[in-house]
Write a protein that holds these residues in place. Sequence first.
Motif, PDB file in Angstrom:
ATOM      1  N   ASP A  42      28.985 -51.550 -74.630  1.00 19.55           N
ATOM      2  CA  ASP A  42      29.624 -51.702 -73.325  1.00 19.55           C
ATOM      3  C   ASP A  42      31.105 -52.000 -73.502  1.00 19.55           C
ATOM      4  N   THR A  87      25.495 -55.756 -72.817  1.00 15.47           N
ATOM      5  CA  THR A  87      26.335 -55.674 -71.627  1.00 15.47           C
ATOM      6  C   THR A  87      27.311 -56.838 -71.595  1.00 15.47           C
ATOM      7  N   LYS A 127      19.593 -56.142 -69.791  1.00 18.97           N
ATOM      8  CA  LYS A 127      20.247 -54.844 -69.958  1.00 18.97           C
ATOM      9  C   LYS A 127      21.585 -54.749 -69.243  1.00 18.97           C
ATOM     10  N   SER A 128      21.760 -55.461 -68.119  1.00 21.66           N
ATOM     11  CA  SER A 128      22.985 -55.293 -67.346  1.00 21.66           C
ATOM     12  C   SER A 128      23.304 -56.559 -66.569  1.00 21.66           C
ATOM     13  N   ARG A 130      26.422 -58.248 -63.627  1.00 21.48           N
ATOM     14  CA  ARG A 130      27.565 -58.009 -62.741  1.00 21.48           C
ATOM     15  C   ARG A 130      27.929 -59.311 -62.024  1.00 21.48           C
ATOM     16  N   ASP A 173      19.989 -49.996 -65.874  1.00 21.28           N
ATOM     17  CA  ASP A 173      21.416 -50.132 -65.603  1.00 21.28           C
ATOM     18  C   ASP A 173      21.573 -50.603 -64.166  1.00 21.28           C
ATOM     19  N   ASP A 175      24.944 -51.454 -60.966  1.00 15.83           N
ATOM     20  CA  ASP A 175      26.362 -51.523 -60.640  1.00 15.83           C
ATOM     21  C   ASP A 175      26.510 -52.045 -59.223  1.00 15.83           C
ATOM     22  N   THR A 215      22.267 -44.099 -66.527  1.00 17.32           N
ATOM     23  CA  THR A 215      23.419 -44.847 -66.038  1.00 17.32           C
ATOM     24  C   THR A 215      23.545 -44.696 -64.535  1.00 17.32           C
ATOM     25  N   LYS A 289      27.368 -42.582 -69.521  1.00 13.38           N
ATOM     26  CA  LYS A 289      28.171 -43.498 -68.715  1.00 13.38           C
ATOM     27  C   LYS A 289      28.862 -42.754 -67.586  1.00 13.38           C
TER      28      LYS A 289
END
Length: 380
Positions: A42, A87, A127-128, A130, A173, A175, A215, A289
Amino acid sequence: MSYYRNSTTNSSATGISSAQGTEQDLMNDITINNPANDSISDIDFNPQQDFLFSSSSWDGTVRIWDVQQNGMPQCRAQYQHQAPVLTNRWSTDGTKVASAGCDNLVLLYDVMTQQQQQVGQHDMPVKSIRFVQCGPTSQSLLVSGSWDKTLRYWDLRQQQPAFTLQLAERVYDMDSKQKLLVVALAGKNVTVIDLNNPSQIFKQTTTPLKWQTRTVACHNEGNGFAIGSIEGRCAIQYIDQQEQRKSGFSFKCHRHQNKAPVGLNINSSSGTSTTNNNNRSSYVYSVNKICYHPIYGTFATAGGDGTFTFWDKDNRRRLKGYPSLKGPISAASFNRTGSIYAYAVSYDWSQGHMGNLPDYPNVIRLHAVKDEEVKGKKKT
């Protein structure tokens, strides 16, 4: 020429291709050689400073890079996990880096004090992550998604999660933009969350793509997302059904007719060979990505074929693509002004641990972005 397919009507449309970039065009990209002892998982730029970014690696290390006035990045700081880091993300104020990975932990590192602390934990690898603004007061929380099929929100002042969401599958993933959080799961599942009410799932759906999701990236407007898969295909999706029927579509990318990209070893890369009705072979690679340009709202895809391409979703147009860098691109990110596109050329783990060969490249490169590469044309 780039071809698109509307995911609702199945009608085809043809995009106009600009000039293809050359290896010469990439000669001035700044290269960080051997930025880690294993592949890069990442990259994330500081939201307050254009020339400060962080990278996480399978060697268990998070590194913070400072791009000096002479253009050469220097490792400003680093800290360690006890297992591969999958990440990392900067806090909104740009003073701290959060990271997570296969040790199941969520760590926070203060750049000024150089102190790290554990702020969260899962039952399986994370895994991710934010940083998000939740509720009518836009409370700042850190959200983490794990293979334990949970989404956990962390108030950094507390040791226990503010709340936990049970998901249908493992997180691959996620976002967030504005008040939209999109979580891409195993089994082609997609969970959509309205951060005005973060403790509830707003919508559950499935991706229109045929194969495993790799992604996801939210549109800058916070009204939808782009999602990419291992089959060399990307889909543009919208939350509102009427807008989806009007503007949603999918398209092929990171595919090569007749032969694999020059310098990329097809036997040890993520590509698979297929034969179409005309007996022409296509080498198909994962979309590793997707990154949106922070100013223009266009986006970049980077793939297992070692190429990256800039796209204009509003006009369904390919803006510019570049030749293979002779190794998969495993991670990428724009800086806050969109003037730099950072990408990592390293193993993308598409063939498991047996495919991680000693001769794989392992570099981070910084590409100076020109307006003509990423600025889309206004709709007429």
